[in-house]
Structure formats: C-alpha cells, structure tokens
Design a protein around this motif. Structure first.
Motif, short mmCIF file in Angstrom:
data_model
loop_
_atom_site.label_atom_id
_atom_site.label_comp_id
_atom_site.label_asym_id
_atom_site.label_seq_id
_atom_site.Cartn_x
_atom_site.Cartn_y
_atom_site.Cartn_z
N ASP A 141 0.17 -8.00 37.92
CA ASP A 141 1.24 -8.71 38.61
C ASP A 141 2.03 -7.69 39.43
O ASP A 141 2.36 -6.59 38.95
CB ASP A 141 2.15 -9.40 37.59
CG ASP A 141 3.12 -10.38 38.26
OD1 ASP A 141 3.09 -10.48 39.51
OD2 ASP A 141 3.90 -11.02 37.53
N LEU A 142 2.34 -8.06 40.66
CA LEU A 142 3.06 -7.16 41.55
C LEU A 142 4.55 -7.08 41.18
O LEU A 142 5.20 -6.04 41.35
CB LEU A 142 2.89 -7.64 43.00
CG LEU A 142 3.64 -6.88 44.09
CD1 LEU A 142 3.15 -5.43 44.16
CD2 LEU A 142 3.46 -7.57 45.45
N ARG A 143 5.09 -8.15 40.64
CA ARG A 143 6.54 -8.24 40.41
C ARG A 143 7.05 -7.22 39.38
O ARG A 143 8.08 -6.57 39.63
CB ARG A 143 6.91 -9.67 39.99
CG ARG A 143 6.83 -10.65 41.15
CD ARG A 143 6.92 -12.09 40.68
NE ARG A 143 5.73 -12.48 39.94
CZ ARG A 143 5.52 -13.72 39.49
NH1 ARG A 143 6.41 -14.68 39.73
NH2 ARG A 143 4.41 -14.00 38.82
N PRO A 144 6.42 -7.02 38.23
CA PRO A 144 6.93 -5.98 37.31
C PRO A 144 6.90 -4.60 37.93
O PRO A 144 7.81 -3.78 37.69
CB PRO A 144 5.97 -6.07 36.12
CG PRO A 144 5.41 -7.44 36.18
CD PRO A 144 5.32 -7.78 37.63
N VAL A 150 3.76 7.63 35.34
CA VAL A 150 2.90 7.09 34.29
C VAL A 150 3.32 5.68 33.93
O VAL A 150 2.49 4.78 33.73
CB VAL A 150 2.94 8.01 33.05
CG1 VAL A 150 2.15 7.39 31.90
CG2 VAL A 150 2.41 9.39 33.39
N ALA A 151 4.62 5.46 33.86
CA ALA A 151 5.13 4.13 33.51
C ALA A 151 4.73 3.10 34.56
O ALA A 151 4.27 1.99 34.24
CB ALA A 151 6.65 4.19 33.36
N LEU A 152 4.93 3.45 35.85
CA LEU A 152 4.55 2.51 36.90
C LEU A 152 3.05 2.24 36.89
O LEU A 152 2.60 1.10 37.08
CB LEU A 152 4.97 3.07 38.27
CG LEU A 152 6.48 3.06 38.56
CD1 LEU A 152 6.74 3.72 39.91
CD2 LEU A 152 7.03 1.64 38.55
N ALA A 153 2.25 3.28 36.65
CA ALA A 153 0.79 3.10 36.62
C ALA A 153 0.37 2.19 35.48
O ALA A 153 -0.56 1.38 35.60
CB ALA A 153 0.10 4.45 36.51
N SER A 154 1.08 2.29 34.32
CA SER A 154 0.70 1.45 33.17
C SER A 154 0.99 -0.02 33.41
O SER A 154 0.40 -0.89 32.76
CB SER A 154 1.44 1.94 31.92
OG SER A 154 2.85 1.76 32.08
N LEU A 155 1.88 -0.34 34.35
CA LEU A 155 2.23 -1.73 34.61
C LEU A 155 1.11 -2.49 35.33
O LEU A 155 1.16 -3.72 35.41
CB LEU A 155 3.52 -1.81 35.44
CG LEU A 155 4.79 -1.34 34.72
CD1 LEU A 155 5.99 -1.42 35.66
CD2 LEU A 155 5.04 -2.17 33.46
N ALA A 208 8.38 -12.74 30.84
CA ALA A 208 7.94 -11.78 29.83
C ALA A 208 7.42 -10.51 30.50
O ALA A 208 7.69 -9.39 30.05
CB ALA A 208 6.87 -12.40 28.95
N ARG A 209 6.70 -10.67 31.60
CA ARG A 209 6.15 -9.50 32.29
C ARG A 209 7.26 -8.66 32.92
O ARG A 209 7.21 -7.43 32.91
CB ARG A 209 5.14 -9.95 33.36
CG ARG A 209 3.90 -10.62 32.77
CD ARG A 209 2.78 -10.73 33.80
NE ARG A 209 3.11 -11.61 34.91
CZ ARG A 209 2.92 -12.93 34.94
NH1 ARG A 209 2.41 -13.54 33.86
NH2 ARG A 209 3.24 -13.65 35.99
#
Length: 493
Positions: free
Chosen positions: A109-112, A99-104, A65-66
C-alpha cells in the motif's frame, strides 16, 4: 486475487508489530547503559506498539490498520535517535528510518509509506528547530535536515512505486492462478469427457476392427491375386521384351553397318560429282570459246558476203564496159569496112590505106572476140558471185544458229554446273547424315543391349514380386488371426 493480497497485508501487520516489540526490547538494553533517555524511549515505544498490537490481534488489515502500523514503524527510529542523543552512534541510527520505510512495502500500500515519510520529514524539520540534539549530535542545521528529508522523500517515492508494482504483480499473479485453476477444472472436465469418448471410441474401434479385418482380408486376397497375375504377365512381357531387344540390337547393328556403307557410297558419289562438276566447267570453257569463234565466223562470213556483193557490182560494171568496147569494135569494124571500100575505089593510091583498114578490121574482130570471151567469163563470174553470195548468206545464218546453239549450250552447261555443285553439297550432307545415322544406330544398338539387360532385371524383379505376393498373403493371414484373437480377448475382458 484479493485474498492473497489481504493475507500478505495481515501477515505484514503481524511481522511489523513483532518488529516494533523487538525494538522495545532493544530499548531495555539501551536503558541499562544510557539511563534516563533509554527508559523514556522504552516507555514511548511500548505506548506506540499498543495500537498496532490491538489491530494485529483483531486480524485487521484495512487501510486504517495499515496507517497505524506505518506510523508506528516510522516513529521507532525517532525514539532510537532520542535514546542515543549525546552519543556518537546517534548519526548511525538515521539508517533505520530507511529500513523502516523499506519494511512498509510488505503492506502492498502506498499510503503507509507516504504517511511514514511525512512523519519522518516533520520529525526532522520540527525537532531541528525545537530540539536539534534529538536529531543530530551537536545540532545539524537546517540544510542538513533538508538533505535527510529529501532523501526520505525520494526513498518513499521509490518504495511507493515498488509497493504499487508489487500489488499489481500480485493481482496479476492471482488472476493468472484463478485462470489456471479454471483451466485446470476445464481440463479435468475435458479429460473425463475424453476418457468417456475414448471408451466409446474403443468400443466402436473394436467393432470397426473386425469389419476392417474382414474387408482387409478380402482386399489383400484380391490384391495378392492381382499382383500374382501381374507378376506372371510381367514375366511374359519381359520375355517378349527380351526378344524384341535382341532383334532390335541385331537390326540396329545391321543398320549401323548399312549406314556406314551408305555414307562411304555417298561420299564416293560426291567425289565423282565433284569430278563431273570440274568436267562441266571445262566444257563450259570450251563452249564459251566456241561461242567466241562462232561470233568471229559470223562476222567474217558477213564480211565475205559484202565482198562478194561488191564483186558482183564490179563484174556488172565490167560487163557494161565490155559491151561498150564491143560497140566500139563494131563501129571500128564498120569503119574499117568503109575504109576498105574507099581504098578499093581509090586504086593504087588507096592500097596502103586498105592494108591499114584490113589491120583495123582484124583488130576489131579480135576485140569483138575478146569482148565475147570477157562477157562469157563475166557471165560465169556473176553466176559464181551470186552462188557465193547465197552461200555466204547461208553460212552466216548457219553461223548465227551455231552461235545461238552455243549460247544455249553455255547456259545449259552453267545450269548443269550449278546443279552439279548443289548435288555435290547435297551428297556430302547425305554422307554426313549417313554418318549420324550410323552413330545413332550404334546408340540404338547399345540401348537395345541395355534394354535386354533391363529386361533380365525386370524378369528377376517379377519373380521376386511373385514371392513377395505369396509372403504378403501369408502375413495377411497371420495378421487377421492375431486380430481375431485380440478382439476375442477384448470381448472376454
């Protein structure tokens, strides 16, 4: 610990899914202004929002899911680039990749983050080769794409580190909360146990307080009695101490006066001894002179003895010469007698010779008479010389004895002078010590006066102590009465 991270991940999936649908709403507005590209981007955005929405509705937060949500968030900025191609704002849309990467990071979790970064890098590299306008207006070229890809990778590394650290921090925080909860439960149990123990302890304390109160009353009574007796004894002792201090002060003052008088007397004795030492020194000088004169007299007496002995020898020689003269006179007398006989026999011719013979005979008789007188004088002279020699010998012995006595006297005088000097030093030391005794006696008198004052203060303190004992006895009675009332009230409660 896992519940908190799971809850945060589940909420993160919901928030990111809502963010994806928000971007889809933005595409509706963009489609109204950009036309075909906007509608195509809207359709693609809705399509990629469906899997995360399905996951969010199922309240899933597992790794799959992540990853689904992470890929959706990384793909939305790519659709923004597609929708704005040919527009100068297209370059600004690249910021939404970051911004997208920061929101993850909210997914912990490192994988997403890694999957999203790889997707963005692949998007830039592939489209830069296939459709450059979908990435940069007018085409950016491979170097520009590589720079953007490197920035994305670096950001992914930083955000991955943050996500891992955040996960570890949340786990430690959850562990700390669990430990705190356990400690709280343990504290509550200990508090309940402590309350029970305090209740039991209070019951025992009430019982012990009654016993302690009774023991305290007995102890205070004994202490008060002992203190009262001590105060009375102290009062009597201070009276005796006062008397002793006064007597000591009087004795010390008298001792100081006596020591001062003794110091003066010893100083006077030291002065007299100094005078005596000077007189002994003069006597020593006189005795030394007498010793010298005795030595000279001894020498002269010995010289006189020698002279008398020589005189005796000379008188003996004179006696021998006198005897020789007497013998010559006898022979002359015999010759004169023979000459007279011969002259008588000669007659007239021998008369002149007879006269000469008579004269010679007369001279021989005179010589014999003079010789006898000389012998008599020599006999007296020899006797006197022998007496003089004996006297000189006795005088020499007496002078020697006198010289020996003078030597003994000189040694004794020297010893007396040394002894007198030592006595003088000792006397002056005694005078100094007498002065010190006088000074100490003055100090003792002052101490005695101070002791007298302290005795008065001590007497006053003993009176105050007796008053305090009475007050203590009264206060102890009041305390025990209040303690009895408190115990009675607790029993009633």
């Amino acid at each position: 610990m896992n519940d908190e991270i799971s809850s945060l991940r589940q909420r993160g999936i919901v928030w990111l899914t809502m963010a994806g649908w928000t971007v889809s709403g933005a595409f509706v507005l963009m489609a109204l202004f950009t036309g075909t590209y906007g509608w195509q981007a809207l359709i693609a955005s809705v399509a990629i929002n469906l899997p995360p929405s399905f996951v969010a509705l199922q309240k899933r937060h597992d790794a799959t899911a992540r990853l689904v949500v992470g890929l959706m968030i990384a793909a939305q900025p790519a659709l923004l680039l597609y929708a704005t191609r040919g527009i100068e704002w297209q370059i600004d849309m690249h910021m939404y990749f970051f911004v997208a990467l920061a929101s993850l990071t909210v997914l912990c979790d490192l994988r997403p983050i890694v999957a999203g970064a790889l997707l963005i890098a692949a998007h830039h590299l592939l489209l830069a080769l296939v459709a450059p306008s979908w990435v940069f207006a007018g085409g950016g070229g491979i170097p520009r794409v590589l720079i953007h890809a490197l920035a994305v990778v670096l950001q992914a590394g930083i955000l991955g580190t943050i996500a891992v650290s955040l996960t570890a921090t949340l786990r430690r925080s959850a562990s700390a909360r669990e430990e705190a909860q356990q400690a709280l439960e343990s504290t509550r149990a200990e508090r309940a146990l402590r309350e029970q123990l305090e209740h039991d302890l209070n019951e025992r304390r009430r019982t012990e307080l009654v016993e302690i109160g009774q023991a305290f009353e007995t102890s205070v009574s004994r202490v008060a009695t002992a203190l009262a007796d001590t105060a009375l004894t102290l009062d009597e002792t201070t009276g005796q101490l006062d008397t002793v201090a006064r007597d000591t002060g009087s004795g010390a003052a008298g001792a100081a006066q006596a020591a001062a008088a003794a110091s003066h007397a010893v100083a006077t004795v030291a002065d007299h001894i100094a005078s005596l030492s000077a007189s002994i020194g003069n006597i020593a000088v006189t005795v030394s002179q007498q010793d010298t004169l005795a030595s000279e007299a001894d020498g002269r007496s010995q010289s006189g003895g020698v002279s008398v002995a020589q005189l005796v020898g000379h008188s003996t020689d004179i006696a021998q010469a006198t005897r020789a003269i007497a013998e010559v006179a006898d022979h002359t007398n015999m010759l004169a007698l023979n000459a007279t006989i011969e002259a008588a026999a000669a007659g007239e011719s021998g008369r002149g010779f007879a006269v000469v013979a008579q004269e010679v005979k007369s001279l021989s008789r005179q010589a014999a008479q003079a010789t006898g007188e000389i012998e008599t004088l020599l006999t007296g002279l020899q006797a006197g010389s022998q007496d003089a020699a004996s006297s000189f010998s006795q005088i020499s012995r007496s002078v020697q004895e006198l010289a020996q006595a003078a030597s003994v006297i000189r040694r004794d005088v020297d010893g007396q002078r040394s002894l007198a000097a030592e006595i003088e030093v000792t006397a002056r030391q005694a005078a100094t010590e007498a002065d010190q005794i006088a000074s100490r006696s003055d100090g003792l008198a002052k101490s005695a006066r101070l002791a007298e004052q302290l005795s008065a203060d001590l007497k006053s303190a003993s009176a105050m102590l007796l008053d305090n004992v009475r007050e203590l006895d009264k206060s102890a009675g009041d305390f025990l009465a209040r303690l009895d009332r408190a115990c009675d009230s607790k029993r009633a409660a």
